[in-house]
Design a protein around this motif. Structure first.
Motif, PDB file in Angstrom:
ATOM      1  N   CYS A  61      25.203  80.353  60.307  1.00 26.52           N
ATOM      2  CA  CYS A  61      25.076  81.804  60.183  1.00 26.52           C
ATOM      3  C   CYS A  61      25.318  82.243  58.751  1.00 26.52           C
ATOM      4  N   SER A  62      26.360  81.717  58.165  1.00 30.67           N
ATOM      5  CA  SER A  62      26.682  82.078  56.794  1.00 30.67           C
ATOM      6  C   SER A  62      25.554  81.678  55.849  1.00 30.67           C
ATOM      7  N   LEU A  81      30.472  86.915  65.278  1.00 31.19           N
ATOM      8  CA  LEU A  81      30.003  85.592  65.686  1.00 31.19           C
ATOM      9  C   LEU A  81      31.161  84.719  66.138  1.00 31.19           C
ATOM     10  N   LEU A  82      32.246  84.742  65.369  1.00 33.26           N
ATOM     11  CA  LEU A  82      33.401  83.928  65.732  1.00 33.26           C
ATOM     12  C   LEU A  82      33.963  84.367  67.083  1.00 33.26           C
ATOM     13  N   GLY A 115      36.583  88.902  52.007  1.00 29.49           N
ATOM     14  CA  GLY A 115      36.689  88.177  53.255  1.00 29.49           C
ATOM     15  C   GLY A 115      35.413  88.169  54.047  1.00 29.49           C
ATOM     16  N   ARG A 116      35.586  87.979  55.326  1.00 29.40           N
ATOM     17  CA  ARG A 116      34.440  87.763  56.180  1.00 29.40           C
ATOM     18  C   ARG A 116      33.748  89.057  56.569  1.00 29.40           C
ATOM     19  N   SER A 117      32.488  88.956  56.804  1.00 27.47           N
ATOM     20  CA  SER A 117      31.712  90.127  57.177  1.00 27.47           C
ATOM     21  C   SER A 117      31.925  90.451  58.645  1.00 27.47           C
ATOM     22  N   MET A 119      30.191  87.972  60.733  1.00 31.41           N
ATOM     23  CA  MET A 119      30.871  86.692  60.935  1.00 31.41           C
ATOM     24  C   MET A 119      31.994  86.842  61.946  1.00 31.41           C
ATOM     25  N   LEU A 120      32.739  87.932  61.857  1.00 32.90           N
ATOM     26  CA  LEU A 120      33.810  88.148  62.836  1.00 32.90           C
ATOM     27  C   LEU A 120      33.234  88.210  64.241  1.00 32.90           C
ATOM     28  N   ASP A 122      42.904  92.603  68.600  1.00 34.45           N
ATOM     29  CA  ASP A 122      42.443  91.357  68.025  1.00 34.45           C
ATOM     30  C   ASP A 122      43.582  90.743  67.235  1.00 34.45           C
ATOM     31  N   TRP A 169      32.698  74.794  64.233  1.00 34.26           N
ATOM     32  CA  TRP A 169      32.294  75.631  63.106  1.00 34.26           C
ATOM     33  C   TRP A 169      30.814  75.624  62.782  1.00 34.26           C
ATOM     34  N   PHE A 217      25.324  71.321  68.068  1.00 29.45           N
ATOM     35  CA  PHE A 217      26.303  72.292  67.565  1.00 29.45           C
ATOM     36  C   PHE A 217      27.709  72.028  68.068  1.00 29.45           C
ATOM     37  N   LYS A 225      43.970  87.401  66.547  1.00 28.09           N
ATOM     38  CA  LYS A 225      43.813  86.096  65.911  1.00 28.09           C
ATOM     39  C   LYS A 225      43.320  86.121  64.474  1.00 28.09           C
ATOM     40  N   ARG A 226      42.500  87.080  64.132  1.00 23.27           N
ATOM     41  CA  ARG A 226      41.942  87.026  62.781  1.00 23.27           C
ATOM     42  C   ARG A 226      42.465  88.145  61.882  1.00 23.27           C
ATOM     43  N   ILE A 244      27.926  76.533  64.064  1.00 26.00           N
ATOM     44  CA  ILE A 244      27.093  77.723  64.176  1.00 26.00           C
ATOM     45  C   ILE A 244      27.505  78.765  63.156  1.00 26.00           C
ATOM     46  N   ALA A 245      28.812  78.880  62.953  1.00 27.89           N
ATOM     47  CA  ALA A 245      29.290  79.837  61.962  1.00 27.89           C
ATOM     48  C   ALA A 245      28.775  79.472  60.572  1.00 27.89           C
ATOM     49  N   ARG A 288      35.504  80.378  52.290  1.00 28.82           N
ATOM     50  CA  ARG A 288      36.041  81.726  52.391  1.00 28.82           C
ATOM     51  C   ARG A 288      35.332  82.516  53.479  1.00 28.82           C
ATOM     52  N   ASP A 289      34.059  82.229  53.609  1.00 29.10           N
ATOM     53  CA  ASP A 289      33.210  82.994  54.514  1.00 29.10           C
ATOM     54  C   ASP A 289      33.547  82.726  55.972  1.00 29.10           C
ATOM     55  N   VAL A 290      33.562  81.463  56.282  1.00 22.40           N
ATOM     56  CA  VAL A 290      33.841  81.049  57.649  1.00 22.40           C
ATOM     57  C   VAL A 290      35.344  81.124  57.861  1.00 22.40           C
ATOM     58  N   GLY A 291      35.747  81.349  59.066  1.00 20.39           N
ATOM     59  CA  GLY A 291      37.154  81.530  59.439  1.00 20.39           C
ATOM     60  C   GLY A 291      38.178  80.811  58.602  1.00 20.39           C
ATOM     61  N   LYS A 292      39.064  80.116  59.231  1.00 22.86           N
ATOM     62  CA  LYS A 292      40.141  79.451  58.518  1.00 22.86           C
ATOM     63  C   LYS A 292      39.874  77.954  58.458  1.00 22.86           C
ATOM     64  N   LEU A 323      31.654  82.967  69.727  1.00 20.19           N
ATOM     65  CA  LEU A 323      31.842  81.537  69.896  1.00 20.19           C
ATOM     66  C   LEU A 323      33.126  81.231  70.654  1.00 20.19           C
TER      67      LEU A 323
END
Lengths: 124, 124
Positions: free
Chosen positions: A36-37, B19-20, B11-13, B16-17, A121, A30, A26, A123-124, A32-33, A50-54, B23
């Motif tokens: 997960c998705s 999990l990120l 967007g993300r669930s 997922m947030l 938060d 990305w 791993f 960052k996201r 693991i993410a 779209r699902d996973v971060g940026k 991580l």
DNA sequence: TTAGATGGTATCCTGAGGGATACCAGTATA
DNA sequence: TATACTGGTATCCCTCAGGATACCATCTAA
């Protein structure tokens, strides 16, 4: 503290070796993410993006390839109008479900804890 | 969690947030391994260094600091002949036990699979 | 016609993650 | 005296993970 010499302490334990092996699989930011998705359901490239971060397309493509090599993910090209590609967990990849569930579960608790402490938060 | 239906079209669930976030806490090459080692029992610096892969003192020191900042690990200096320092999981750090157990368990299965396939473990 | 979506690939480039090495002070052991 | 252990720091240095950007071909809808 002398005296505790003769256990089976010949370096690292089997557990540790196994863990290091798992972590090797791993590597990267990305994987693991992505797992997960995909654990939710099979998805197409852009869905994942779209699902996973940026994550950028390049990185997603690269990570997926590595997961495929390790037989955790299966890639299927569908003969549709614009070609679509589906990614899904292999049954072997599915064996990671428990890990993912525990990780997400911990993450949710962690988020609550952070918010309770009043951190923001950014960052996201 | 299994059987989740909530389609999160924008967007993300939350999962997922979460999990990120989780991580993010475990960035770096060694944090999970360190947590795993400490999950066994409290340990001193050099014990950890021997336990975890080929980590250098500098890296171990750095990773431990970050884990301490995140309140996952507690550091105690003992007033012994040569100063010794003990590291142990906080109760919060202990909440990661399930994650670690699942990860190790998967790693063990993975090792068996690899060996069964005849691959050779060159790195360790 | 233009824009968007599809799933990518090819390049370029930077930062930092992390390895190697040396060093420190105090104690102990040979 | 010399070596090794304790738990670290301080530097130096360099690879490569990964971000930004552009591009490609095909198809559909407006």
């Amino acid at each position: 503290m002398p005296g505790k010499k003769a256990l089976n302490l010949e370096g690292r334990s089997q557990d540790m070796l196994a863990l290091l092996d798992a972590l090797d699989i791993f590597n990267g930011k990305w994987k693991i993410a992505i797992m997960c998705s995909l654990n939710e359901r099979k998805k197409r490239f852009k869905d994942l993006q779209r699902d996973v971060g940026k994550i950028t397309g390049k990185m997603l493509s690269k990570e997926l390839k590595e997961l495929e090599i390790n037989e955790l993910v299966k890639r299927t090209v569908l003969d549709t109008k614009p070609v679509t590609v589906e990614y899904e967990l292999t049954s072997y990849g599915g064996s990671l479900e428990k890990v993912i569930i525990e990780l997400v579960s911990w993450g949710l608790k962690h988020r609550k804890r952070i918010f309770r402490k009043g951190f923001i938060d950014k960052k996201r």
